[in-house]
Design an enzyme around this catalytic site. Structure first.
Site, PDB file in Angstrom:
ATOM      1  N   ASP A 128      -0.561  -0.206  -4.518  1.00  0.00           N
ATOM      2  CA  ASP A 128      -1.915   0.582  -4.581  1.00  0.00           C
ATOM      3  C   ASP A 128      -1.911   1.881  -3.941  1.00  0.00           C
ATOM      4  O   ASP A 128      -1.716   1.928  -2.676  1.00  0.00           O
ATOM      5  CB  ASP A 128      -3.020  -0.403  -3.629  1.00  0.00           C
ATOM      6  CG  ASP A 128      -4.430  -0.047  -3.646  1.00  0.00           C
ATOM      7  OD1 ASP A 128      -4.710   0.960  -4.379  1.00  0.00           O
ATOM      8  OD2 ASP A 128      -5.355  -0.729  -3.194  1.00  0.00           O
TER       9      ASP A 128
ATOM     10  N   GLU B 230      -2.051   0.516  -8.740  1.00  0.00           N
ATOM     11  CA  GLU B 230      -3.481   0.775  -8.877  1.00  0.00           C
ATOM     12  C   GLU B 230      -3.728   2.372  -8.634  1.00  0.00           C
ATOM     13  O   GLU B 230      -3.205   2.658  -7.437  1.00  0.00           O
ATOM     14  CB  GLU B 230      -4.460  -0.016  -7.882  1.00  0.00           C
ATOM     15  CG  GLU B 230      -4.049  -1.377  -7.794  1.00  0.00           C
ATOM     16  CD  GLU B 230      -4.754  -2.239  -7.005  1.00  0.00           C
ATOM     17  OE1 GLU B 230      -5.888  -1.707  -6.224  1.00  0.00           O
ATOM     18  OE2 GLU B 230      -4.336  -3.244  -6.215  1.00  0.00           O
TER      19      GLU B 230
ATOM     20  N   LYS C  92       0.834  -1.115  -0.285  1.00  0.00           N
ATOM     21  CA  LYS C  92      -0.037   0.078  -0.033  1.00  0.00           C
ATOM     22  C   LYS C  92       0.732   1.301  -0.135  1.00  0.00           C
ATOM     23  O   LYS C  92       1.623   1.316   0.866  1.00  0.00           O
ATOM     24  CB  LYS C  92      -0.890  -0.056   1.217  1.00  0.00           C
ATOM     25  CG  LYS C  92      -1.817  -1.161   1.081  1.00  0.00           C
ATOM     26  CD  LYS C  92      -3.262  -0.436   0.528  1.00  0.00           C
ATOM     27  CE  LYS C  92      -4.427  -1.601   0.551  1.00  0.00           C
ATOM     28  NZ  LYS C  92      -5.574  -0.990  -0.324  1.00  0.00           N
TER      29      LYS C  92
ATOM     30  N   ASP D  68      -9.071   0.330 -10.743  1.00  0.00           N
ATOM     31  CA  ASP D  68      -9.707  -0.521  -9.679  1.00  0.00           C
ATOM     32  C   ASP D  68     -10.970   0.685  -9.287  1.00  0.00           C
ATOM     33  O   ASP D  68     -12.015   0.133  -9.611  1.00  0.00           O
ATOM     34  CB  ASP D  68      -8.660  -0.562  -8.369  1.00  0.00           C
ATOM     35  CG  ASP D  68      -9.514  -0.958  -6.894  1.00  0.00           C
ATOM     36  OD1 ASP D  68     -10.727  -1.337  -7.100  1.00  0.00           O
ATOM     37  OD2 ASP D  68      -8.937  -1.020  -6.080  1.00  0.00           O
TER      38      ASP D  68
ATOM     39  N   LYS E 255     -13.028  -6.152  -7.402  1.00  0.00           N
ATOM     40  CA  LYS E 255     -13.530  -6.521  -6.112  1.00  0.00           C
ATOM     41  C   LYS E 255     -15.040  -6.914  -5.921  1.00  0.00           C
ATOM     42  O   LYS E 255     -15.972  -6.046  -6.157  1.00  0.00           O
ATOM     43  CB  LYS E 255     -13.318  -5.261  -5.235  1.00  0.00           C
ATOM     44  CG  LYS E 255     -11.938  -4.756  -4.924  1.00  0.00           C
ATOM     45  CD  LYS E 255     -11.784  -3.620  -3.921  1.00  0.00           C
ATOM     46  CE  LYS E 255     -10.311  -3.618  -3.369  1.00  0.00           C
ATOM     47  NZ  LYS E 255      -9.360  -2.907  -4.433  1.00  0.00           N
TER      48      LYS E 255
END
Length: 320
Positions: free
Chosen positions: A161, A190, A133, A213, A235
């Site tokens: 991300d 992302e 992250k 995303d 997701k």
């Protein structure tokens, strides 16, 4: 003869889980269990705070309405994404559409300690992929951490991300600290910037591939092949029904894009279903499902090899 149960649950989270500046103390959700004769199918409905349009309470109302309609013979699906996904999973299990085979590999979520990551990757079959992250701290720090990991582990590929955290300037500051020789081992980043146009420009200027995303859930998004775009991260809890997930995977694959099935911090039951969906729809692509360690318990179906205690169905609160 159709019958159904609905359960409500709440799992304590580890202390440090923060979503969009909100500390997530518990993960709240619902299960639906459908029966038709001897067959049974389960689904999880767990809207993600800060990301899902619907709240847990709204999802509960929609689920109970849908279940009652299903018991009367209805074949439709609810509109809310999390409810549509959970209901469609229960139906897919009930009818045998969702295969049992699962991909229980998960790209480990790395906090930035290369020694810890080396140990976790040692047990990982196949290619070495981890997720980091970025965007939570200074962009320069993120760049240095990513560079350190890629330097320390020569066969490592990273998925990053940013959750649209960066301005174009911050994104460039990040890239400046990643050795150009290592950038090809960033599988994708992302949503680096707040707008798609800025993210596209970042990919062109730095040679770092990006992935969509949040964009997938915006009304004006269309699947197209674009310079610098390598992947889409899907997701399902935020997407909708299994059919919608299949459509998005097919659209990505038709353009030569990698499609990654990813967690919305579901319980162990939901994660094991996502592992099956990944093996079915995206075989060979490592799913992004390494979120169970954020929780203090499993429920109904444990993740293979996980040591967390697992609650049985009769320990859950039954609504129907």
């Amino acid at each position: 003869m159709r019958s159904a149960q609905v359960y409500r649950w709440q799992i304590p989270m580890d202390a440090g889980v923060v979503l969009r500046d909100r500390r997530l103390k518990t993960r709240d959700g619902l299960y639906v269990c459908l029966r038709d004769g001897e067959r049974e199918g389960w689904g999880e409905i767990s809207p993600l705070p800060g990301f899902s349009q619907e709240t847990w309470e709204e999802a509960q109302t929609a689920l109970l309405t849908w279940v009652n309609d299903w018991l009367q013979g209805s074949e439709g699906l609810p509109e809310m994404p999390s409810v549509a996904f959970g209901a469609s999973c229960a139906l897919a299990e009930l009818t045998g559409v969702l295969p049992e085979a699962a991909d229980y590999r998960a790209a480990p979520l790395c906090t930035g300690d290369p020694d810890d990551l080396v140990l976790r990757l040692a047990d990982m079959p196949g290619e070495k992929i981890a997720k980091v992250k970025v965007g939570l701290y200074e962009a320069v720090r993120d760049g240095m951490v990513v560079n350190l990991l890629l330097e320390a582990i020569p066969d490592l590929h990273l998925r990053l991300d940013a959750n649209r955290a960066w301005t174009p300037l911050k994104a460039q500051q990040f890239a400046k600290y990643v050795n150009p020789d290592y950038r090809a081992r960033i599988a994708f980043l992302e949503e680096p910037c707040k707008t798609r146009d800025d993210s596209r420009a970042f990919a062109r200027e730095t040679g770092i591939a990006i992935a969509w995303d949040e964009s997938l859930r915006e009304a004006d998004f269309t699947f197209e092949a674009e310079e610098g775009v390598r992947a889409v991260v899907i997701k399902p809890t935020l997407t909708g029904s299994l059919d919608k997930v299949r459509e998005q995977v097919a659209a990505a694959h038709a353009l030569g894009l990698t499609a990654v099935i990813s967690s919305s911090i579901e319980s162990s039951l939901g994660l094991t279903q996502l592992a099956r969906i990944a093996a079915w729809l995206t075989p060979g692509t490592l799913p992004g499902l390494d979120t169970l360690h954020l929780m203090q318990a499993q429920q109904v179906r444990p993740w293979p090899g996980n040591a967390l205690p697992c609650l049985k169905r009769d320990e859950l609160e039954r609504l129907l």
